[in-house]
Design a protein around this motif. Structure first.
Motif, PDB file in Angstrom:
ATOM      1  N   LEU A 141      18.193   0.179 -22.321  1.00  0.00           N
ATOM      2  CA  LEU A 141      16.747   0.375 -21.652  1.00  0.00           C
ATOM      3  C   LEU A 141      15.856  -0.605 -22.128  1.00  0.00           C
ATOM      4  N   LEU A 142      15.174  -1.482 -21.127  1.00  0.00           N
ATOM      5  CA  LEU A 142      14.403  -2.517 -21.438  1.00  0.00           C
ATOM      6  C   LEU A 142      12.622  -1.515 -21.355  1.00  0.00           C
ATOM      7  N   LEU A 143      12.209  -1.361 -22.534  1.00  0.00           N
ATOM      8  CA  LEU A 143      10.839  -0.656 -22.632  1.00  0.00           C
ATOM      9  C   LEU A 143       9.613  -1.739 -22.908  1.00  0.00           C
ATOM     10  N   PRO A 144       8.691  -1.777 -21.842  1.00  0.00           N
ATOM     11  CA  PRO A 144       7.537  -2.609 -22.269  1.00  0.00           C
ATOM     12  C   PRO A 144       6.799  -2.197 -23.302  1.00  0.00           C
ATOM     13  N   TYR A 145       6.358  -2.870 -24.064  1.00  0.00           N
ATOM     14  CA  TYR A 145       5.232  -2.369 -25.135  1.00  0.00           C
ATOM     15  C   TYR A 145       3.818  -2.311 -24.525  1.00  0.00           C
ATOM     16  N   GLU A 166       8.075   6.093 -13.696  1.00  0.00           N
ATOM     17  CA  GLU A 166       9.256   6.133 -12.639  1.00  0.00           C
ATOM     18  C   GLU A 166       9.681   4.929 -12.332  1.00  0.00           C
ATOM     19  N   GLY A 167      10.961   4.738 -12.394  1.00  0.00           N
ATOM     20  CA  GLY A 167      11.349   3.324 -11.924  1.00  0.00           C
ATOM     21  C   GLY A 167      11.849   2.590 -13.335  1.00  0.00           C
ATOM     22  N   LEU A 168      11.278   3.130 -14.613  1.00  0.00           N
ATOM     23  CA  LEU A 168      11.830   2.365 -15.765  1.00  0.00           C
ATOM     24  C   LEU A 168      12.908   2.518 -16.097  1.00  0.00           C
ATOM     25  N   ASP A 169      13.643   3.855 -15.822  1.00  0.00           N
ATOM     26  CA  ASP A 169      15.082   4.194 -16.176  1.00  0.00           C
ATOM     27  C   ASP A 169      15.984   4.260 -15.139  1.00  0.00           C
ATOM     28  N   ASP A 170      16.735   3.135 -14.617  1.00  0.00           N
ATOM     29  CA  ASP A 170      17.335   3.031 -13.354  1.00  0.00           C
ATOM     30  C   ASP A 170      18.658   3.885 -13.488  1.00  0.00           C
ATOM     31  N   GLU A 171      18.927   4.461 -14.632  1.00  0.00           N
ATOM     32  CA  GLU A 171      20.203   5.389 -14.753  1.00  0.00           C
ATOM     33  C   GLU A 171      20.074   6.840 -14.627  1.00  0.00           C
TER      34      GLU A 171
END
Length: 172
Positions: A141-145, A166-171
């Motif tokens: 998961l790519l998590l913006p700081y 919403e939309g951050l976790d595409d799975e």
């Protein structure tokens, strides 16, 4: 004593003993300033020696540095591929809400009480850092700081509290 990476020597630069360094620090001016002492580690992560910075300048994506007492390409060619590190006692105190990479990597990432995964890497693609969270059975998961996503960093409990937009976790 513990050491932390600040750069990797990727090549020589000219004949006067300068080296191209790929920096991995947010404190370039402090780490590579004239007179700064860094530790040199070989490809096997074995300590080689302490070195003193004689000069530093930026060129494109590289930091060009010269070690004190090494003023010819023959003096420094053998250090290609070596890593420059700073000793823990040379780290500066940071402001509230600022962290060193080594403090963040390995922390558990939680949404509520659910463990999402552990931070394995930090990327710097642009305006803000992106934390790469390794998850069990799923893609990273790519998590913006950024404040709406990262709610709290609790170093003492080794956890980061997040709210996945919403939309951050595409799975899911």
């Amino acid at each position: 004593m513990e050491y932390f990476n600040v750069g990797k020597i990727v090549n020589t630069q000219g004949l006067q003993g300068e080296m191209r360094v790929l920096s991995v620090t947010d404190f370039v001016e402090e780490r590579f300033k004239k007179g700064q002492v860094l530790a040199l580690f070989d490809e096997k992560n074995q300590f080689v020696m302490d070195i003193e910075i004689a000069s530093h300048r930026k060129q494109k994506n590289f930091d060009i540095i010269k070690f004190k007492g090494m003023y010819h390409i023959n003096d420094i060619e053998k250090y290609k591929g070596f890593t420059l590190k700073v000793a823990e006692d040379q780290l500066s105190d940071l402001k509230d809400g600022e962290f060193y990479y080594h403090e963040i990597i390995g922390l558990g990432v939680y949404e509520g009480e659910e463990l999402i995964g552990k931070i394995k890497e930090i990327l710097q693609p642009g305006a803000n850092d992106v934390w790469v969270v390794e998850r069990h059975g799923k893609r990273d998961l790519l998590l913006p700081y950024i404040p709406p996503v990262v709610l709290e960093v609790d170093l003492s409990n080794q956890r980061v509290q997040v709210e996945l937009m919403e939309g951050l976790d595409d799975e899911d």
